[in-house]
Motif scaffolding. Structure first.
Motif, PDB file in Angstrom:
ATOM      1  N   PRO A 327       0.812  -1.226   0.000  1.00 62.08           N
ATOM      2  CA  PRO A 327       0.000   0.000   0.000  1.00 62.08           C
ATOM      3  C   PRO A 327       0.847   1.279   0.000  1.00 62.08           C
ATOM      4  O   PRO A 327       0.358   2.330  -0.434  1.00 62.08           O
ATOM      5  N   ALA A 328       2.118   1.170   0.402  1.00 60.60           N
ATOM      6  CA  ALA A 328       2.977   2.360   0.397  1.00 60.60           C
ATOM      7  C   ALA A 328       3.131   2.889  -1.034  1.00 60.60           C
ATOM      8  O   ALA A 328       3.362   4.084  -1.237  1.00 60.60           O
ATOM      9  N   VAL A 329       2.990   2.030  -2.024  1.00 59.15           N
ATOM     10  CA  VAL A 329       3.120   2.452  -3.428  1.00 59.15           C
ATOM     11  C   VAL A 329       1.767   2.441  -4.131  1.00 59.15           C
ATOM     12  O   VAL A 329       1.455   3.330  -4.910  1.00 59.15           O
ATOM     13  N   PHE A 330       0.950   1.425  -3.839  1.00 61.06           N
ATOM     14  CA  PHE A 330      -0.289   1.254  -4.608  1.00 61.06           C
ATOM     15  C   PHE A 330      -1.548   1.660  -3.828  1.00 61.06           C
ATOM     16  O   PHE A 330      -2.662   1.481  -4.330  1.00 61.06           O
ATOM     17  N   GLY A 331      -1.353   2.193  -2.626  1.00 57.99           N
ATOM     18  CA  GLY A 331      -2.489   2.746  -1.871  1.00 57.99           C
ATOM     19  C   GLY A 331      -3.311   1.680  -1.166  1.00 57.99           C
ATOM     20  O   GLY A 331      -3.028   0.480  -1.242  1.00 57.99           O
ATOM     21  N   ASP A 335      -5.248  -4.200  -3.047  1.00 54.77           N
ATOM     22  CA  ASP A 335      -5.775  -5.567  -3.222  1.00 54.77           C
ATOM     23  C   ASP A 335      -6.918  -5.636  -4.237  1.00 54.77           C
ATOM     24  O   ASP A 335      -7.548  -6.686  -4.380  1.00 54.77           O
ATOM     25  N   LYS A 336      -7.197  -4.503  -4.895  1.00 54.70           N
ATOM     26  CA  LYS A 336      -8.255  -4.510  -5.919  1.00 54.70           C
ATOM     27  C   LYS A 336      -7.639  -4.373  -7.315  1.00 54.70           C
ATOM     28  O   LYS A 336      -6.582  -3.763  -7.468  1.00 54.70           O
ATOM     29  N   VAL A 337      -8.381  -4.863  -8.335  1.00 55.90           N
ATOM     30  CA  VAL A 337      -7.968  -4.627  -9.719  1.00 55.90           C
ATOM     31  C   VAL A 337      -8.597  -3.326 -10.189  1.00 55.90           C
ATOM     32  O   VAL A 337      -9.820  -3.163 -10.128  1.00 55.90           O
ATOM     33  N   LEU A 338      -7.755  -2.393 -10.627  1.00 52.92           N
ATOM     34  CA  LEU A 338      -8.252  -1.127 -11.206  1.00 52.92           C
ATOM     35  C   LEU A 338      -7.481  -0.898 -12.497  1.00 52.92           C
ATOM     36  O   LEU A 338      -6.329  -0.429 -12.458  1.00 52.92           O
ATOM     37  N   ILE A 339      -8.089  -1.229 -13.610  1.00 54.23           N
ATOM     38  CA  ILE A 339      -7.305  -1.237 -14.855  1.00 54.23           C
ATOM     39  C   ILE A 339      -6.876   0.160 -15.315  1.00 54.23           C
ATOM     40  O   ILE A 339      -6.047   0.288 -16.201  1.00 54.23           O
ATOM     41  N   GLU A 340      -7.437   1.184 -14.667  1.00 59.03           N
ATOM     42  CA  GLU A 340      -6.986   2.548 -14.997  1.00 59.03           C
ATOM     43  C   GLU A 340      -5.936   3.061 -14.000  1.00 59.03           C
ATOM     44  O   GLU A 340      -5.571   4.230 -14.040  1.00 59.03           O
ATOM     45  N   ARG A 341      -5.476   2.219 -13.107  1.00 60.27           N
ATOM     46  CA  ARG A 341      -4.531   2.655 -12.068  1.00 60.27           C
ATOM     47  C   ARG A 341      -3.349   3.390 -12.705  1.00 60.27           C
ATOM     48  O   ARG A 341      -2.690   2.859 -13.607  1.00 60.27           O
ATOM     49  N   ALA A 342      -3.074   4.586 -12.203  1.00 62.72           N
ATOM     50  CA  ALA A 342      -2.077   5.430 -12.877  1.00 62.72           C
ATOM     51  C   ALA A 342      -0.661   4.857 -12.748  1.00 62.72           C
ATOM     52  O   ALA A 342       0.137   4.969 -13.687  1.00 62.72           O
ATOM     53  N   ASN A 343      -0.346   4.231 -11.620  1.00 63.12           N
ATOM     54  CA  ASN A 343       1.046   3.763 -11.467  1.00 63.12           C
ATOM     55  C   ASN A 343       1.151   2.233 -11.528  1.00 63.12           C
ATOM     56  O   ASN A 343       2.080   1.650 -10.963  1.00 63.12           O
ATOM     57  N   ALA A 344       0.199   1.596 -12.241  1.00 61.46           N
ATOM     58  CA  ALA A 344       0.232   0.120 -12.328  1.00 61.46           C
ATOM     59  C   ALA A 344       1.607  -0.358 -12.802  1.00 61.46           C
ATOM     60  O   ALA A 344       2.114  -1.385 -12.355  1.00 61.46           O
ATOM     61  N   ARG A 345       2.225   0.406 -13.688  1.00 58.62           N
ATOM     62  CA  ARG A 345       3.504  -0.001 -14.291  1.00 58.62           C
ATOM     63  C   ARG A 345       4.658  -0.045 -13.297  1.00 58.62           C
ATOM     64  O   ARG A 345       5.756  -0.524 -13.623  1.00 58.62           O
TER      65      ARG A 345
END
Ligand code: HEM
Length: 406
Positions: A327-331, A335-345
């Motif tokens: 969560p320190a990086v992905f909030g 634990d959810k899939v969010l295909i528009e997540r800005a920092n998925a990469r």
């Protein structure tokens, strides 16, 4: 400490771990993010620690415990000069040997070369989707997730026709050398699979010498013939690595990715209506359920992390799967899939540093083509039975993903 005052400790043999490792990894990340295991290795679980270590100068040459045990079994049976699949590919070597080996095949995997494969990938995906439409109910791994990457890497390398079912069984067993094993029978099976794959590879190389073409295997054989570029044993190791890494990982991207979309119907509907999100969706699915769950290194000098000093010559396991859910990086919605997540990469699924995945562009192409075309072709795709996991700790994914399209 747990309620029973037992120290929390990494235990991949815990029942249910290989079906769903994430609750255990979350507990570890929250309570002991950097910890020394009684078996003598350290485990890192936070994104910052994992990415920093991947870029640091550590070794991959000291084999992990499982590979060491398999080597002993092989040497006891066949002597130490026996051909082998491990230890000599780029993945098992430090620079400068690593760089020499990687350079021999880099050109075949650049973004530009891979883009040229797109029409063939689309064709293979559509053929699989046609078969699936006819069948109505099927195991998605068998119909799409396995045949796509397997066919692509086989064609790129110019491998001879083979018994795919047997090969799949062998590679599925061989890749368990990348994880801890506590079952002597499985160790023996891995050693046998290693032997058989090595023999099949030598046969393929001999066949290719008689049938040279414009492909990777021919290019590697030419490098070996050149003498000082590639030794015979390196050639075998390198071919096994490309062949196995080329499909055993992407199978899990497509299998895990499909399952994640089925479990997040809103995200699946979004993807079906937005082809422009195919690329980012693949990054998010790589993050959410990483096809390769861990990596390992060995310290060459004292290595400091989170106030601990790890002594030289110590094995360190990196939990890619845990880093991707940090969560320190992905909030808080990691634990959810969010295909528009800005920092998925920012996921670590392709590793990092000098061993960063050579096949990343190819995996991305296969993943976005398969998943994007799948959700658009079958808007009513649904789970049609229980998922059977492959039972692996590292290259983890479904073995059977039963789905129906009508
Ligand atoms: C290395 C993941 C697909 C070839 C790696 C590493 C990871 C990884 C994590 C680094 C291992 C480490 O540092 O210990 C994946 C994933 C894939 C995938 C998640 C699919 C979704 C592919 C494909 C190929 C490939 C399609 C094609 C041949 C390689 C090679 C290396 C590597 C050759 C070693 C690179 C080196 O040591 O310099 N991969 N991989 N991978 N991968 Fe992939």
């Amino acid at each position: 400490m747990t309620q029973t005052d037992q120290p929390v400790m990494f235990n991949p043999f815990e029942p249910g771990f290989t079906d769903n490792p994430y609750p255990h990894l979350k507990t570890l990340r929250e309570q002991v993010p950097v910890h020394e295991h009684p078996m003598g290795f350290w485990l890192l679980l936070r994104h910052a620690d994992v990415t920093e270590l991947l870029r640091a100068k550590l070794s991959v040459e000291e084999h992990n415990v499982t590979v060491g045990q398999i080597r002993e079994l092989r040497e006891a049976a066949y002597g130490d000069g026996a051909p082998r699949s491990d230890g000599l590919s780029m993945l098992d070597r430090d620079p400068p040997d690593h760089d020499r080996l990687r350079k021999l095949v880099t050109k075949a995997f650049t973004m530009r070369t891979i883009e040229k494969l797109e029409p063939r990938v689309v064709e293979l995906v559509d053929q699989a989707l046609d078969r699936m439409a006819d069948a109505g109910r099927f195991n998605l791994v068998q119909e799409l997730a396995f045949p796509l990457p397997f066919r692509v890497i086989t064609e790129m390398m110019g491998m001879p026709e083979t018994d795919e079912v047997r090969l799949r069984e062998l590679t599925g067993t061989l890749v368990r050398s990348l994880e801890p094993v506590n079952d002597p029978e499985l160790l023996q099976q891995i050693a046998d699979a290693d032997r058989q794959i090595t023999e099949l590879t030598i046969d393929a190389i001999n066949w290719k010498r008689q049938h040279p073409a414009d492909d990777l295997l021919t290019a590697l054989i030419a490098a070996e013939d050149d003498g000082d570029k590639l030794s015979e044993q390196e050639l075998v190791s390198q071919v096994v690595l490309l062949y196995v890494a080329g499909h055993e990982t992407t199978v899990n991207l497509i299998g895990n990715g499909t399952l994640a979309l089925l479990n997040h119907p809103d995200q699946r509907a979004l993807l079906a209506s937005r082809p422009d999100l195919d690329g980012n969706a693949v990054e998010e699915l790589l993050r959410f359920d990483s096809p390769v769950q861990m990596s390992r290194r060995v310290t060459l000098e004292p290595y400091e992390v989170d106030g601990n000093v790890i002594a030289p010559g110590t094995a360190v396991l990196l939990s890619i799967a845990s880093a991707n859910r940090d969560p320190a990086v992905f909030g808080l919605d990691a634990d959810k899939v969010l295909i528009e997540r800005a920092n998925a990469r920012h996921h670590t699924s392709f590793g990092g540093g000098v061993h960063h995945c050579l096949g990343a562009a190819l995996a991305r192409l296969e993943g976005r083509t398969a998943l994007g075309r799948l959700v658009r072709r079958f808007p009513d795709l649904r789970l049609d039975g229980d998922v059977e996991w492959n039972g692996r700790i590292n290259l983890r994914g479904p073995e059977v993903l039963p789905v129906a399209v009508r």
